[in-house]
Design a protein around this motif. Structure first.
Motif, short mmCIF file in Angstrom:
data_model
loop_
_atom_site.label_atom_id
_atom_site.label_comp_id
_atom_site.label_asym_id
_atom_site.label_seq_id
_atom_site.Cartn_x
_atom_site.Cartn_y
_atom_site.Cartn_z
N SER A 159 0.84 -1.20 0.00
CA SER A 159 0.00 0.00 0.00
C SER A 159 0.88 1.24 0.00
O SER A 159 2.07 1.19 0.32
N VAL A 160 0.27 2.37 -0.36
CA VAL A 160 1.00 3.63 -0.38
C VAL A 160 0.03 4.76 -0.04
O VAL A 160 -1.14 4.73 -0.42
N LYS A 161 0.52 5.74 0.72
CA LYS A 161 -0.30 6.90 1.06
C LYS A 161 -0.38 7.86 -0.13
O LYS A 161 0.58 8.01 -0.88
N ALA A 162 -1.50 8.55 -0.22
CA ALA A 162 -1.61 9.62 -1.22
C ALA A 162 -0.75 10.81 -0.81
O ALA A 162 -0.09 11.44 -1.65
N PHE A 163 -0.75 11.12 0.48
CA PHE A 163 0.00 12.28 1.01
C PHE A 163 0.85 11.78 2.18
O PHE A 163 0.34 11.56 3.29
N ALA A 164 2.12 11.62 1.94
CA ALA A 164 3.00 10.99 2.92
C ALA A 164 3.03 11.72 4.25
O ALA A 164 3.24 11.11 5.30
N SER A 165 2.82 13.04 4.24
CA SER A 165 2.94 13.84 5.47
C SER A 165 1.66 13.83 6.31
O SER A 165 1.67 14.32 7.44
N GLN A 166 0.58 13.29 5.77
CA GLN A 166 -0.69 13.29 6.49
C GLN A 166 -0.90 11.97 7.22
O GLN A 166 -0.93 10.91 6.59
N PRO A 167 -1.06 12.01 8.57
CA PRO A 167 -1.28 10.77 9.32
C PRO A 167 -2.51 9.99 8.85
O PRO A 167 -2.52 8.76 8.85
#
Length: 388
Positions: A159-167
């Motif tokens: 999986s991967v986050k859309a926005f890495a800086s957002q928890p």
């Protein structure tokens, strides 16, 4: 996982995850029932089981990956599907039974359950109707006669986050539940090549490397879509639609006579009111190292087969002779497609959502017993299947 896919799509759970792959390289083999009598089930398995339910002979296919059990069996004219209800300890499973036809006709239908206990060589247990009014004994043994094959099961997820800086960032998630032949001879090598191709992995590429490559391309496309949405100045509400999922599962629905039938079920969510899913059926003639086409089984003109297909559709979905097929389908005609599968009793044609009917109606499955096709069966196929 298989029938959880179909049920969960109507109440889709939005996932968020971090970029931390869970590699399913922990594939564990099916124990040989003649030499291994452990009374605890292994973490992952595929089992081919023969025996009786309510005194009637059945062949059941079960597989377990990551505490998720699914399977199929054929009983008294119905092709029945199984999914996990409850895991009890390390030797007992309660499965929910699911039928295409019952779910179609009765929205509040209470599904039967199978309570199974592993004894080291097979399962004993009880089949119970959804209303608990009927109970029947179950006795199953793990068996692999000549012309059947043993498999490992495995799982890969990333999986991967859309926005890495957002928890609490939305995320994209991808998973593969796969089968791997335990046979190491030329037939096992051919079968593994076909299984890789079904999942989109090139034959010369290691299976897990192939899954990682597919995931990387999927995440790259996902990131591009997120970037595009952000550039358009959309408010933050769009993030609720950005939890994408892409899951697939290989499962066995027939494993005899040198044939293996693989159901490749895929589901995806890419925003909107609901996701979508489909099953592609692969009838593999392992003995002759080829994928079956319909003409390998049946030789007749399309109009004759279409008529047989229509009669069985009407029977399965209770469409009266005086009613149009469009009471169930989009149109007043149904034609054979290439998405067919087989077992010891007949062949079935699978029509995925939107193919011949609405999404709400789910998959339309039409089963044709061999008794309706005897005149048209290819002699070599009939002989190999023992059809007289």
């Amino acid at each position: 996982m298989k029938y959880s896919f179909l049920l969960c799509l109507f109440g889709l759970t939005i996932l968020s995850a971090c970029n931390n792959p869970k590699n399913g390289n922990k594939t564990t083999g099916t124990p040989d029932s003649t030499t291994n009598a452990k009374t605890e089930l292994t973490e992952n398995f595929y089992k081919r089981l023969e025996g009786t339910i309510a005194g009637k002979k059945v062949v059941m296919h079960l597989q377990k990956v990551n505490d998720d059990v699914s399977g199929t069996y054929y009983y008294d004219g119905s092709w029945l599907n199984l999914s996990t209800d409850t895991l009890i300890g390390k030797d007992s499973i309660v499965l929910t039974e699911y039928s295409y036809y019952e779910s179609y006709f009765t929205q509040d239908f209470k599904s039967p359950h199978l309570a199974l206990k592993w004894n080291g060589n097979g399962f004993s247990g009880t089949w119970e109707s959804g209303d608990k009014a009927k109970k029947f004994p179950i006795a199953l043994m793990e068996k692999y006669p000549e012309g059947s094959y043993q498999f490992n099961t495995g799982f890969y997820e990333d999986s991967v986050k859309a926005f890495a800086s957002q928890p609490k960032s939305p995320a994209a998630q991808i998973s593969f539940e796969y089968l791997e032949s335990k046979n190491t001879d030329e037939y096992g090598i051919w079968l593994n090549t076909e299984l890789k191709k079904i999942s989109g992995v090139k034959p010369q590429v290691d299976r897990l490397v192939g899954f990682k490559n597919i995931a990387t391309a999927y995440f790259k496309d996902y990131k591009l879509q997120v970037t595009e949405q952000s550039k358009n100045g959309r408010d933050e509400d769009f993030q609720a639609w950005m939890n994408y999922t892409n899951n697939s599962q290989q499962s066995v629905s027939y494993n005899d006579k040198g044939y293996v039938v693989i159901d490749f079920l895929a589901d995806a969510y890419t925003g909107g009111a609901h996701g979508n899913y489909s099953s592609l059926m692969f009838c593999l003639d392992v003995k002759n190292k080829k994928q079956l086409v319909l003409s390998d089984i049946v030789k007749t003109d399309s109009s004759t087969l279409q008529g047989i297909l229509e009669r069985n559709l009407r029977k399965a979905y209770n469409i009266k002779a005086t009613d149009a097929l469009s009471t169930v389908l989009f149109d007043d005609v149904i034609k054979p497609n290439n998405n067919f599968y087989l077992n010891a009793n007949g062949i079935a044609f699978m029509y995925n959502p939107y193919e011949v009917a609405s999404y709400a109606q789910g998959q339309i499955v039409v089963f044709i017993p061999y008794s309706d096709l005897k005149t048209y069966l290819v002699p070599a196929f009939a002989q190999r299947m023992g059809i007289k």
